[in-house]
Design an enzyme around this catalytic site. Structure first.
Site, PDB file in Angstrom:
ATOM      1  N   GLU A  38      53.353  59.206 -69.581  1.00  0.00           N
ATOM      2  CA  GLU A  38      52.509  59.895 -68.598  1.00  0.00           C
ATOM      3  C   GLU A  38      51.366  58.956 -68.191  1.00  0.00           C
ATOM      4  O   GLU A  38      50.860  58.198 -69.031  1.00  0.00           O
ATOM      5  CB  GLU A  38      51.951  61.146 -69.300  1.00  0.00           C
ATOM      6  CG  GLU A  38      51.006  62.002 -68.503  1.00  0.00           C
ATOM      7  CD  GLU A  38      50.475  63.177 -69.363  1.00  0.00           C
ATOM      8  OE1 GLU A  38      50.643  63.168 -70.605  1.00  0.00           O
ATOM      9  OE2 GLU A  38      49.888  64.105 -68.774  1.00  0.00           O
ATOM     10  N   LYS A 109      53.211  67.935 -62.805  1.00  0.00           N
ATOM     11  CA  LYS A 109      53.027  68.630 -64.099  1.00  0.00           C
ATOM     12  C   LYS A 109      52.564  70.067 -63.905  1.00  0.00           C
ATOM     13  O   LYS A 109      51.532  70.314 -63.262  1.00  0.00           O
ATOM     14  CB  LYS A 109      52.020  67.846 -64.936  1.00  0.00           C
ATOM     15  CG  LYS A 109      51.826  68.373 -66.356  1.00  0.00           C
ATOM     16  CD  LYS A 109      50.903  67.434 -67.140  1.00  0.00           C
ATOM     17  CE  LYS A 109      50.742  67.831 -68.594  1.00  0.00           C
ATOM     18  NZ  LYS A 109      49.903  66.867 -69.338  1.00  0.00           N
ATOM     19  N   CYS A 142      54.584  65.837 -70.653  1.00  0.00           N
ATOM     20  CA  CYS A 142      53.788  66.076 -71.868  1.00  0.00           C
ATOM     21  C   CYS A 142      53.655  67.543 -72.246  1.00  0.00           C
ATOM     22  O   CYS A 142      54.612  68.159 -72.683  1.00  0.00           O
ATOM     23  CB  CYS A 142      52.434  65.388 -71.738  1.00  0.00           C
ATOM     24  SG  CYS A 142      51.707  65.056 -73.369  1.00  0.00           S
TER      25      CYS A 142
HETATM   26  C1  ACM Z   1      49.127  66.090 -72.685  1.00  0.00           C
HETATM   27  O1  ACM Z   1      49.660  66.965 -72.000  1.00  0.00           O
HETATM   28  N1  ACM Z   1      48.844  64.901 -72.192  1.00  0.00           N
HETATM   29  C2  ACM Z   1      48.816  66.336 -74.086  1.00  0.00           C
END
Ligand code: ACM
Length: 264
Positions: A38, A109, A142
């Site tokens: 990420e 995301k 993530c």
């Molecule tokens: C995250 O979502 N970077 C922990």
């Protein structure tokens, strides 16, 4: 299929040198599919919105997607990379999929973690798939791992491999992704970063490494060390994810009883 990850410690704000490291690492990987962490160009711990904006780029016209497209074309590979995306006056914590023909798509995301909620707009793309030479790839980023609905949505849509760029801080994700594989009969590739960031007056964030690949029965195909840097590749048949039968009586997806789940 040979698929893997590049686990490393991006230098905060050093987009060009991070991109150089990525290009060198992926060029020598020999993989068909590589997943990167990420926010792997910018770093993670931002201190202001101006800083985030300065380290974000449009997709697909920005320099990173263009550079990774050149790499994917010359190496005939697929690449998934996490980056900060500027679009329509907003900033998203995104993952892009790039193949030999260039940019294929973007996932933004869905579940933002901690201070990401200060910088990024919640993703609006939903969970969808792209086909890479007959293999169906799904993307999540993530903290999406915490919400089993993310991997489930991708698996129900038909994903063979879940590509999962990450900047993990909490210790739970590597084991949780084993479960995501077992319950969905999918392969997963989680690419995490290493190192520590401590910017401004903020408490230090330590990233846990442990990038991994899991197989359809939850096998850990590899798990990297907490501080290990480098490329790790494994070989598997992604089409094994199409068989959801647990035994002669049970099919993991056929046995679902959607009417019994009150999920809303
Ligand atoms: C995250 O979502 N970077 C922990």
């Amino acid at each position: 299929m040979k698929a893997g990850v590049f686990q490393f410690c991006p230098a905060f704000g050093e987009v060009r040198s991070n991109l150089e490291r990525i290009t060198t690492a992926l060029s020598g990987s020999g993989a068909d599919l590589m997943v990167l962490p990420e926010l792997c160009l910018s770093g993670y711990q931002f201190t202001s919105l101006d800083e985030v904006r300065a380290l974000s780029e449009p997709v697909p016209d920005g320099p990173t997607v263009q550079a990774l497209s050149d790499l994917a074309r010359s190496r005939k590979m697929f690449i998934v990379a996490g980056l900060s995306e500027q679009a329509d006056g907003k900033i998203f914590n995104s993952a892009v999929l790039i193949g030999p023909e260039g940019w294929m798509g973007t996932y933004r995301k869905t579940h933002l973690f901690f201070e990401e909620t200060l910088w990024f707009s919640p993703g609006d793309t939903g969970f969808r798939l792209w086909e890479a030479e007959g293999v169906r790839l799904g993307l999540m980023v993530c903290f999406d791992w915490t919400f089993p609905e993310a991997a489930r949505s991708l698996a129900l849509a038909g994903a063979d491999i879940i590509c999962h760029p990450a900047n993990l801080i909490l210790p739970y994700c590597p084991d949780a992704m084993v479960t995501r594989s077992i319950e969905n009969r999918v392969f997963t590739l989680t690419a995490n970063r290493t190192g520590t960031e401590s910017r401004g007056a903020k408490p230090a964030l330590r990233f846990i490494g442990k990038s991994q690949a899991t197989g359809v029965r939850g096998e850990i195909l590899f798990r990297m060390g907490e501080e290990e840097e480098g490329v790790r590749v494994t070989e598997f048949d992604p089409l094994a994810a199409r068989d959801k039968r647990a035994n002669e009586y049970n099919d993991l997806f056929g046995d679902r009883r959607a009417g019994m789940y009150d999920l809303e």
